[in-house]
Design a protein around this motif. Structure first.
Motif, short mmCIF file in Angstrom:
data_model
loop_
_atom_site.label_atom_id
_atom_site.label_comp_id
_atom_site.label_asym_id
_atom_site.label_seq_id
_atom_site.Cartn_x
_atom_site.Cartn_y
_atom_site.Cartn_z
N LYS A 189 -10.06 4.03 -6.16
CA LYS A 189 -9.33 5.21 -6.63
C LYS A 189 -8.65 4.99 -7.98
N PHE A 190 -8.84 3.84 -8.59
CA PHE A 190 -8.10 3.48 -9.81
C PHE A 190 -8.15 4.55 -10.90
N ASN A 191 -7.00 4.84 -11.44
CA ASN A 191 -6.84 5.59 -12.68
C ASN A 191 -5.45 5.27 -13.22
N ILE A 192 -5.20 5.59 -14.47
CA ILE A 192 -3.92 5.24 -15.11
C ILE A 192 -2.73 5.86 -14.41
N TRP A 193 -2.88 7.10 -13.93
CA TRP A 193 -1.77 7.77 -13.27
C TRP A 193 -1.39 7.07 -11.97
N LEU A 194 -2.39 6.53 -11.27
CA LEU A 194 -2.12 5.78 -10.05
C LEU A 194 -1.33 4.52 -10.40
N ASP A 195 -1.71 3.85 -11.48
CA ASP A 195 -0.99 2.66 -11.92
C ASP A 195 0.48 2.98 -12.22
N ILE A 196 0.70 4.08 -12.90
CA ILE A 196 2.07 4.47 -13.26
C ILE A 196 2.89 4.73 -12.01
N LYS A 197 2.30 5.43 -11.03
CA LYS A 197 3.00 5.71 -9.77
C LYS A 197 3.35 4.40 -9.06
N ILE A 198 2.42 3.45 -9.06
CA ILE A 198 2.64 2.17 -8.40
C ILE A 198 3.77 1.40 -9.08
N LEU A 199 3.82 1.45 -10.41
CA LEU A 199 4.88 0.75 -11.13
C LEU A 199 6.26 1.30 -10.78
N PHE A 200 6.36 2.62 -10.69
CA PHE A 200 7.64 3.24 -10.33
C PHE A 200 8.03 2.92 -8.89
N LYS A 201 7.03 2.96 -7.99
CA LYS A 201 7.32 2.67 -6.59
C LYS A 201 7.69 1.20 -6.40
N THR A 202 7.15 0.33 -7.27
CA THR A 202 7.49 -1.09 -7.21
C THR A 202 8.98 -1.30 -7.44
N LEU A 203 9.52 -0.59 -8.41
CA LEU A 203 10.95 -0.70 -8.70
C LEU A 203 11.78 -0.30 -7.48
N GLN A 204 11.34 0.76 -6.79
CA GLN A 204 12.05 1.20 -5.59
C GLN A 204 11.97 0.15 -4.49
N LYS A 205 10.80 -0.47 -4.34
CA LYS A 205 10.62 -1.49 -3.30
C LYS A 205 11.49 -2.71 -3.56
N ILE A 206 11.58 -3.10 -4.83
CA ILE A 206 12.38 -4.27 -5.19
C ILE A 206 13.85 -4.03 -4.85
N LEU A 207 14.32 -2.82 -5.13
CA LEU A 207 15.71 -2.48 -4.85
C LEU A 207 16.00 -2.48 -3.35
N LYS A 208 14.99 -2.06 -2.55
CA LYS A 208 15.17 -2.04 -1.10
C LYS A 208 15.10 -3.43 -0.50
N ARG A 209 14.32 -4.32 -1.15
CA ARG A 209 14.19 -5.72 -0.71
C ARG A 209 13.69 -5.81 0.73
N ASP A 210 12.68 -5.00 1.09
CA ASP A 210 12.16 -5.04 2.46
C ASP A 210 10.77 -5.67 2.53
N SER A 211 10.40 -6.07 3.71
CA SER A 211 9.06 -6.61 4.00
C SER A 211 8.66 -7.76 3.09
N ILE A 212 9.60 -8.65 2.80
CA ILE A 212 9.30 -9.78 1.93
C ILE A 212 8.46 -10.83 2.64
N TYR A 213 8.72 -11.01 3.93
CA TYR A 213 7.98 -12.00 4.71
C TYR A 213 7.20 -11.33 5.81
N ILE A 214 6.05 -11.90 6.14
CA ILE A 214 5.18 -11.33 7.14
C ILE A 214 5.82 -11.44 8.52
N GLN A 215 5.52 -10.48 9.37
CA GLN A 215 6.16 -10.42 10.68
C GLN A 215 5.24 -10.88 11.80
N SER A 216 4.30 -11.75 11.50
CA SER A 216 3.39 -12.26 12.52
C SER A 216 3.09 -13.72 12.24
N SER A 217 2.21 -14.31 13.08
CA SER A 217 1.92 -15.73 12.94
C SER A 217 0.83 -16.01 11.92
N THR A 218 0.25 -14.94 11.34
CA THR A 218 -0.80 -15.13 10.35
C THR A 218 -0.20 -15.51 9.01
#
Length: 208
Positions: free
Chosen positions: A172-201
């Motif tokens: 699905k790659f396109n530039i607009w998708l990249d831009i959305k991902i970059l903005f969502k990344t900032l939100q994820k960093i601020l939330k600081r969630d799901s940093i470590y996996i929750q299973s034995s894998t």
């Protein structure tokens, strides 16, 4: 159209990483000093990773663990921030993803992109030749500092569960998708969630 999007993507990668390294250089220096003054070993961690089309390159990160951590305890597996191999500064860097900032140099060099599938080590969980044809599709684009997986499940699921999301990004790659991902990344960093996996894998927040 895809070729044009890829050209624009590379331009954004080059100028974005170049300007980014200049702007955040004081932060990089502060982090480097913090690592050097609080633990023994080098400031940076270099490790071979699989890039586009299975090409091996050396990723650059701030060191967040004791030297030779992969040879101690559970090896490549890091299940939680309580792992005693992680340094005090390293816990903060991992939680905020600041340990990833040196990868801007990998982006500037052309080994990586700002957005794309995360690059695994060459031998774990699979060698490149052992991935199926479908799974190898994730390697059709340069690996990224962040990606679709990072803004959806981040590190909360196993490697095999992340691959279909990586393939979806490639398709699905396109530039607009990249831009959305970059903005969502900032939100994820601020939330600081799901940093470590929750299973034995194998966790994707690995040794460094």
């Amino acid at each position: 159209m895809r070729n044009l999007n890829l050209l624009i993507k590379r331009m954004i990668d080059f100028f974005g990483s170049f300007i980014g390294l200049i702007v955040i250089s004081p932060i990089l220096l502060l982090i480097a000093l913090s690592i050097k003054l609080t633990s023994k070993g080098p400031v940076f961690f270099r490790q071979e990773r699989l890039g586009k089309d299975g090409k091996v390159f050396k990723i650059l990160k701030f060191r967040t663990m004791v030297v030779n951590a992969e040879k101690i305890g559970s090896g490549l597996i890091v299940k939680s921030e309580s792992d005693n191999r992680i340094t005090k500064v390293g816990k903060f860097l991992r939680a905020t993803s600041l340990d990833e900032l040196p990868q801007l140099w990998n982006v500037l060099k052309g080994d990586m992109s700002l957005v794309g599938p995360r690059p695994p080590v060459p031998y774990h969980p699979y060698k490149y030749e052992n991935y199926s044809d479908f799974q190898r599709r994730r390697f059709e684009m340069k690996p990224g500092i962040t990606g679709l997986t990072q803004v959806t499940v981040r590190n909360s699921v196993s490697w095999d569960e992340r691959i279909p999301i990586d393939v979806e990004y490639v398709e699905k790659f396109n530039i607009w998708l990249d831009i959305k991902i970059l903005f969502k990344t900032l939100q994820k960093i601020l939330k600081r969630d799901s940093i470590y996996i929750q299973s034995s894998t194998k966790p994707t927040k690995g040794v460094k």
